[in-house]
Scaffold this active site. Sequence first.
Site, short mmCIF file in Angstrom:
data_model
loop_
_atom_site.label_atom_id
_atom_site.label_comp_id
_atom_site.label_asym_id
_atom_site.label_seq_id
_atom_site.Cartn_x
_atom_site.Cartn_y
_atom_site.Cartn_z
N PHE A 118 -1.68 -0.23 -10.43
CA PHE A 118 -2.25 -1.39 -9.77
C PHE A 118 -3.55 -1.89 -10.40
CE2 PHE A 118 -3.35 2.24 -6.86
CZ PHE A 118 -4.73 2.25 -7.06
N LYS A 140 0.86 -1.18 0.00
CA LYS A 140 0.00 0.00 0.00
C LYS A 140 0.90 1.23 0.00
CE LYS A 140 -4.08 1.93 2.32
NZ LYS A 140 -3.75 3.34 2.15
N GLU A 182 -0.83 4.62 -7.97
CA GLU A 182 -0.55 5.55 -6.88
C GLU A 182 0.72 6.31 -7.26
OE1 GLU A 182 -2.79 5.44 -4.38
OE2 GLU A 182 -1.81 6.45 -2.72
P1 AMP Z 1 -7.31 4.42 2.21
O1 AMP Z 1 -6.99 5.68 1.49
O2 AMP Z 1 -6.63 4.31 3.52
O3 AMP Z 1 -8.79 4.16 2.27
O4 AMP Z 1 -6.72 3.20 1.35
C1 AMP Z 1 -7.08 2.98 0.01
C2 AMP Z 1 -6.11 3.71 -0.91
O5 AMP Z 1 -4.82 3.11 -0.92
C3 AMP Z 1 -6.50 3.68 -2.37
O6 AMP Z 1 -7.48 4.63 -2.64
C4 AMP Z 1 -5.19 4.01 -3.07
O7 AMP Z 1 -5.05 5.41 -3.15
C5 AMP Z 1 -4.12 3.54 -2.08
N1 AMP Z 1 -3.26 2.46 -2.57
C6 AMP Z 1 -1.94 2.39 -2.35
N2 AMP Z 1 -1.40 1.29 -2.87
C7 AMP Z 1 -2.42 0.60 -3.47
C8 AMP Z 1 -2.50 -0.63 -4.18
N3 AMP Z 1 -1.43 -1.40 -4.39
N4 AMP Z 1 -3.72 -1.03 -4.64
C9 AMP Z 1 -4.81 -0.26 -4.44
N5 AMP Z 1 -4.79 0.92 -3.77
C10 AMP Z 1 -3.61 1.35 -3.28
#
Ligand code: AMP
Length: 576
Positions: free
Chosen positions: A339, A250, A299
């Site tokens: 991704f 992530k 990202e």
């Molecule tokens: P959050 O913002 O904490 O809800 O986590 C989801 C976000 O993680 C997504 O909207 C992306 O912006 C981010 N993200 C980072 N790495 C990845 C990945 N490998 N696959 C999907 N989302 C990712």
Amino acid sequence: MLFRDICKVLLEIEGKSGRIEITQMLAEIYNRLSPSEAEKITYLLQGKLKPEYYGIDFGIGEKFVIAALANATGYHENEIAAIYSKKGDIGETANELIGVKRQKSLYSKELTIEDVYNSMMKMASASGEGSQTTKIRSLSELFNSTTPPEAKYISRIVLNKLRLKIGDSTILDALSWAKKGDKTLREYLERAYNLSSDLGLVARVFFSDSENIGNFKINVFMPVRPALAERLNNAEEIFKKLGGCGVEYKYDGFRIQVHKRGDQVMIFSRKMENMGPIFPDIVESVKKLKHKEIIFEGEALAFNEKENRFYSFQETMHRRRKYGLEAASKSWPLHVYVFDLMYLDGKDYTMLPMQDRRKAIEKIFPFGNNLKLSEWRLARSPEDIQKVFDDAVGKRLEGIIAKNMRAPYTAGKRDFAWIKLKKSYGKAVDTVDAVIVGYYLGKGSRTKFGFGGILCAVYNEDKDVFETIAKVGSGFTEEEMAGFKEKLDTEKIIEPNANLSFNVKPDFWINMKYVAEIAFDDITVSSQHTCMEKDGRGFALRFPRFVKLREDKDIYEITTSSEVRDMFKLMKGARR
Ligand code: AMP
């Protein structure tokens, strides 16, 4: 249809609280509209004129509305400002003044929906020298012809303070109700919305040919609504839910959706803003891809080659602002970790399983210097998941995203197709993303900042309302406190938004716009807040601290009330 007839129904809706009743009333309005009117009313209900990526902004402040009201009513601006400061709501101010005008308009006519929409468009498009005068003139002309309720809604719309209890989800239900008297078409409508991010367009297409709504197609340059990640608390839970799955790092960057046709490229943020001008280095690399048409997602984050480390989203954007785009792209080049893939040369990939989408991106990326591929591994056990997680944390990344390899791209939804696991989950300190709904004045040493904390809410998806969860008074730096007051003041409103449920009141309510990441130690039972268990027990975050603003997140993407319930249960288990 006349705009005043719509306003009559909106007034009635304001007095209602049941979602079904509101949906049906809205459906009745839709049934009386032409496709083009349905499109425009949908945008206006969303408080805009077009989707975000059109970049259309009213560019109007309260002073403009007051000046236009003065022109139309014969009251002096100072008198109007005094009424406004007493009422605290520009809509109610306009409502009262139009009802007691001191002067008769020379030219007045009954306004249709098209009249109102077109005048607003004229206001929004006026730019450069003389634009202020044009905006005020267009608004005065509208006020010359409005009834009081029309003036109320018009002034709220142009200031982006509409505050009805009508979210996108209720609009989608209402569209289906309008044709079928139930929600059976909701699924197709939602898919069309997810593929276009344009609810007005969906309404127009639907009322032109409702039978065909199921055939809505993905389009280059129309952003797909981003898939959302659920959260679980550890590798075991993830494995129990998904079984074997793909696990990716992530990256804590800036989520972008890239669209290319020929040598035209557009980059959309997660909130659907057009980011191309801010990321010229990425645009240039994408242009070189040999595929004619593509939509993919990744990202973006800056990488420091000397220190061999990533910069966070905040640091990346700070550098772009401070040093300028060109210098920043040279010194801290952006890397995009791709991704997902939604579309490639005529083929819609959104319905294909993740497995196939992954295979497809692996054939295209990495490409050039900055289009990389997200780190991905197949996990066959909870231990495999844990291993990727530990690796990610070791690299100072925030955690992992596990992906159901059989799932399609779940645009605009959570659905456990993606599950995030962050460093903080299940630990003594956890975090939620919550929307700021109001703020408190500072006391003691904080008096000088005029800011003492924020009231925050999470989103209840089932009810389409926001529910308060915490009053947050710590975690802010002095600099943030000073900046916050300025930022939040422009969004002040007297009454909270109709789709907010609350028991406690802040000193000032604000328009729901800003998302904050909040850390906390535990979740406790409390009657203060409205995020609650089905049995009516409310929850509150214990020792909530402000971590940062999540300017990349839309208010509908925040932590949900059901996630809070799950966290409460989990933390309760840990407390035993
Ligand atoms: P959050 O913002 O904490 O809800 O986590 C989801 C976000 O993680 C997504 O909207 C992306 O912006 C981010 N993200 C980072 N790495 C990845 C990945 N490998 N696959 C999907 N989302 C990712």
